[in-house]
Design a protein around this motif. Structure first.
Motif, PDB file in Angstrom:
ATOM      1  N   GLY A 193      66.006  31.010  37.058  1.00  0.00           N
ATOM      2  CA  GLY A 193      64.857  31.854  37.231  1.00  0.00           C
ATOM      3  C   GLY A 193      65.205  33.189  37.241  1.00  0.00           C
ATOM      4  O   GLY A 193      64.592  34.319  37.329  1.00  0.00           O
ATOM      5  N   ALA A 194      66.627  33.587  37.804  1.00  0.00           N
ATOM      6  CA  ALA A 194      67.104  34.956  38.028  1.00  0.00           C
ATOM      7  C   ALA A 194      67.155  35.789  36.484  1.00  0.00           C
ATOM      8  O   ALA A 194      67.445  35.163  35.520  1.00  0.00           O
ATOM      9  N   ASP A 195      67.313  36.963  36.537  1.00  0.00           N
ATOM     10  CA  ASP A 195      67.107  37.942  35.528  1.00  0.00           C
ATOM     11  C   ASP A 195      68.720  38.101  35.219  1.00  0.00           C
ATOM     12  O   ASP A 195      69.544  38.616  35.755  1.00  0.00           O
ATOM     13  N   ALA A 196      69.507  37.461  33.947  1.00  0.00           N
ATOM     14  CA  ALA A 196      70.630  37.359  33.910  1.00  0.00           C
ATOM     15  C   ALA A 196      71.276  38.774  33.401  1.00  0.00           C
ATOM     16  O   ALA A 196      72.223  39.155  33.696  1.00  0.00           O
ATOM     17  N   LYS A 197      70.315  39.669  32.686  1.00  0.00           N
ATOM     18  CA  LYS A 197      70.683  40.942  32.330  1.00  0.00           C
ATOM     19  C   LYS A 197      70.722  41.840  33.622  1.00  0.00           C
ATOM     20  O   LYS A 197      71.791  42.704  33.745  1.00  0.00           O
ATOM     21  N   LEU A 198      69.981  41.668  34.644  1.00  0.00           N
ATOM     22  CA  LEU A 198      70.164  42.178  35.836  1.00  0.00           C
ATOM     23  C   LEU A 198      71.285  41.785  36.638  1.00  0.00           C
ATOM     24  O   LEU A 198      72.098  42.705  37.321  1.00  0.00           O
ATOM     25  N   CYS A 199      71.697  40.540  36.605  1.00  0.00           N
ATOM     26  CA  CYS A 199      72.926  40.201  37.203  1.00  0.00           C
ATOM     27  C   CYS A 199      74.151  40.859  36.615  1.00  0.00           C
ATOM     28  O   CYS A 199      75.081  41.335  37.262  1.00  0.00           O
ATOM     29  N   ARG A 200      74.184  40.883  35.173  1.00  0.00           N
ATOM     30  CA  ARG A 200      75.228  41.301  34.479  1.00  0.00           C
ATOM     31  C   ARG A 200      75.271  43.026  34.836  1.00  0.00           C
ATOM     32  O   ARG A 200      76.502  43.548  35.188  1.00  0.00           O
ATOM     33  N   ASP A 201      74.271  43.817  34.995  1.00  0.00           N
ATOM     34  CA  ASP A 201      74.091  45.109  35.283  1.00  0.00           C
ATOM     35  C   ASP A 201      74.583  45.437  36.688  1.00  0.00           C
ATOM     36  O   ASP A 201      75.561  46.277  37.138  1.00  0.00           O
ATOM     37  N   ARG A 202      74.400  44.499  37.735  1.00  0.00           N
ATOM     38  CA  ARG A 202      74.908  44.753  39.006  1.00  0.00           C
ATOM     39  C   ARG A 202      76.430  44.346  39.218  1.00  0.00           C
ATOM     40  O   ARG A 202      76.872  45.009  40.003  1.00  0.00           O
ATOM     41  N   ILE A 203      76.745  43.467  38.375  1.00  0.00           N
ATOM     42  CA  ILE A 203      78.248  42.991  38.481  1.00  0.00           C
ATOM     43  C   ILE A 203      79.172  44.292  37.714  1.00  0.00           C
ATOM     44  O   ILE A 203      79.954  44.708  38.468  1.00  0.00           O
ATOM     45  N   LEU A 204      78.364  44.776  36.753  1.00  0.00           N
ATOM     46  CA  LEU A 204      79.182  45.926  36.110  1.00  0.00           C
ATOM     47  C   LEU A 204      79.252  47.275  37.262  1.00  0.00           C
ATOM     48  O   LEU A 204      80.333  47.948  37.090  1.00  0.00           O
ATOM     49  N   GLU A 205      78.249  47.265  37.912  1.00  0.00           N
ATOM     50  CA  GLU A 205      78.227  48.461  38.996  1.00  0.00           C
ATOM     51  C   GLU A 205      79.290  48.320  40.186  1.00  0.00           C
ATOM     52  O   GLU A 205      79.276  49.117  40.858  1.00  0.00           O
ATOM     53  N   THR A 206      79.552  46.884  40.336  1.00  0.00           N
ATOM     54  CA  THR A 206      80.556  46.767  41.442  1.00  0.00           C
ATOM     55  C   THR A 206      81.790  47.053  41.203  1.00  0.00           C
ATOM     56  O   THR A 206      82.295  46.800  40.461  1.00  0.00           O
ATOM     57  N   TRP A 207      82.308  47.944  42.396  1.00  0.00           N
ATOM     58  CA  TRP A 207      83.812  47.899  42.396  1.00  0.00           C
ATOM     59  C   TRP A 207      84.533  46.650  42.740  1.00  0.00           C
ATOM     60  O   TRP A 207      84.002  45.768  43.654  1.00  0.00           O
ATOM     61  N   PRO A 208      85.660  46.265  42.196  1.00  0.00           N
ATOM     62  CA  PRO A 208      86.360  46.964  41.010  1.00  0.00           C
ATOM     63  C   PRO A 208      86.104  46.628  39.617  1.00  0.00           C
ATOM     64  O   PRO A 208      87.119  46.667  38.821  1.00  0.00           O
ATOM     65  N   VAL A 209      84.968  46.035  39.706  1.00  0.00           N
ATOM     66  CA  VAL A 209      84.572  45.603  37.909  1.00  0.00           C
ATOM     67  C   VAL A 209      84.855  46.914  37.188  1.00  0.00           C
ATOM     68  O   VAL A 209      84.993  46.712  35.978  1.00  0.00           O
ATOM     69  N   THR A 210      84.177  48.012  37.639  1.00  0.00           N
ATOM     70  CA  THR A 210      84.296  49.305  37.181  1.00  0.00           C
ATOM     71  C   THR A 210      84.920  50.298  38.226  1.00  0.00           C
ATOM     72  O   THR A 210      84.624  50.425  39.345  1.00  0.00           O
ATOM     73  N   ILE A 211      85.896  50.902  37.796  1.00  0.00           N
ATOM     74  CA  ILE A 211      86.469  51.850  38.459  1.00  0.00           C
ATOM     75  C   ILE A 211      86.756  53.249  37.972  1.00  0.00           C
ATOM     76  O   ILE A 211      86.391  53.389  36.546  1.00  0.00           O
ATOM     77  N   LYS A 212      87.026  54.259  38.810  1.00  0.00           N
ATOM     78  CA  LYS A 212      87.045  55.734  38.177  1.00  0.00           C
ATOM     79  C   LYS A 212      88.395  56.007  38.198  1.00  0.00           C
ATOM     80  O   LYS A 212      89.161  55.763  39.105  1.00  0.00           O
ATOM     81  N   VAL A 213      88.853  56.768  37.159  1.00  0.00           N
ATOM     82  CA  VAL A 213      90.372  57.301  37.089  1.00  0.00           C
ATOM     83  C   VAL A 213      90.484  58.873  36.599  1.00  0.00           C
ATOM     84  O   VAL A 213      89.472  59.096  35.702  1.00  0.00           O
ATOM     85  N   ALA A 214      91.024  59.657  37.471  1.00  0.00           N
ATOM     86  CA  ALA A 214      91.000  60.965  37.057  1.00  0.00           C
ATOM     87  C   ALA A 214      92.106  61.186  36.064  1.00  0.00           C
ATOM     88  O   ALA A 214      93.268  60.838  36.351  1.00  0.00           O
ATOM     89  N   ALA A 215      91.848  61.760  34.865  1.00  0.00           N
ATOM     90  CA  ALA A 215      92.926  61.957  33.853  1.00  0.00           C
ATOM     91  C   ALA A 215      92.964  63.356  33.587  1.00  0.00           C
ATOM     92  O   ALA A 215      91.970  64.092  33.762  1.00  0.00           O
ATOM     93  N   GLN A 216      94.093  63.886  33.072  1.00  0.00           N
ATOM     94  CA  GLN A 216      94.339  65.008  32.299  1.00  0.00           C
ATOM     95  C   GLN A 216      95.717  64.988  31.611  1.00  0.00           C
ATOM     96  O   GLN A 216      96.572  64.698  32.172  1.00  0.00           O
ATOM     97  N   LEU A 217      95.661  65.551  30.495  1.00  0.00           N
ATOM     98  CA  LEU A 217      96.711  65.307  29.588  1.00  0.00           C
ATOM     99  C   LEU A 217      97.639  66.769  30.007  1.00  0.00           C
ATOM    100  O   LEU A 217      97.139  67.736  30.301  1.00  0.00           O
TER     101      LEU A 217
END
Length: 246
Positions: A193-217
């Motif tokens: 009964g849960a919204d699978a798309k909502l689950c996917r979005d919340r998983i994606l916003e969870t660290w470290p499923v998504t991380i930030k990297v500071a980059a510069q050439l």
């Protein structure tokens, strides 16, 4: 051959005497280039230096090789063409990369978002969410633990704060590691009964499923590519060998 260590550095590599390594054809060309027997090859630009605490991300080997080949064959190749040939950064895990790629190519600081690939398999019962291609240097245990904490917290504080639960919790019932030696595959079962798309979005916003990297050439990308151009005739043979190995 041997214990080369794990992706998250928890599993340390074995000592050199327990490890055997054989150069690939591309590796032999790279070594010959370092010895001065061949023109410079774009190994440094391909690998980047994030693994050594730097800020240069890796790029797709074939794309870099073709850009150097193009710059060597035609000195009139424009910046935009070389940037398009190189494309965005490409990490060994094949994770998704987003961010200000234009600023990065210009040699300016840029924050990159590295995300695992998260897909919904709706044909399975219960519906499954599959996590693969993790961000660079992120281990599966860290990802599973972080997701499990949000799924478990949903049950823990549901009776205390329904609003917080609805905003942060991930309605999962089970998590299974179906990974193989060749592929990372973490399978999460969505609560009925849960919204699978909502689950996917919340998983994606969870660290470290998504991380930030500071980059510069170190310099704008076209300048880095052109700086690698040496004797076009000899270098083209070496780069052709690199491309052939891909």
């Amino acid at each position: 051959h041997g214990n080369l260590g794990g992706p998250d550095e928890v599993d340390e590599p074995a000592g050199p005497r327990y490890t055997e390594i054989r150069l690939s054809r591309a590796g032999a060309f790279a070594l010959a280039a370092e010895r001065g027997e061949l023109p410079r090859l774009p190994i440094g630009l391909i690998n980047g230096d994030l693994n050594a605490g730097g800020t240069s991300p890796p790029f797709e080997p074939t794309a870099i090789a073709r850009a150097v080949e193009r710059a060597g064959a035609d000195t009139g190749a424009g910046d935009a063409e070389l940037i398009e040939l190189v494309g965005p950064p490409s990490f060994p895990t094949a994770c998704s990369v987003e961010g200000d790629i234009t600023a990065l190519a210009a040699g300016e600081p840029a924050d990159l978002r590295l995300s695992a690939r998260v897909s919904i398999e709706a044909d399975r019962k219960p519906v499954q969410i599959v996590i693969s291609h993790l961000p660079y240097r992120i281990g599966l245990e860290a990802v599973a633990s972080s997701i499990q904490n949000r799924a478990m917290d949903r049950e823990t504080f549901a009776h205390r704060n329904h609003a917080l639960n609805d905003r942060l919790g991930i309605p999962l019932t089970d998590m299974t590691d179906e990974s193989t030696a060749a592929e990372v595959r973490l399978v999460c079962s969505v609560k009925n009964g849960a919204d699978a798309k909502l689950c996917r979005d919340r998983i994606l916003e969870t660290w470290p499923v998504t991380i930030k990297v500071a980059a510069q050439l170190a310099r704008p990308l076209p300048a880095l590519v052109r700086a690698l151009v040496d004797d076009p005739t000899t270098q083209s043979r070496a780069i052709a060998a690199l491309l052939a190995e891909r």
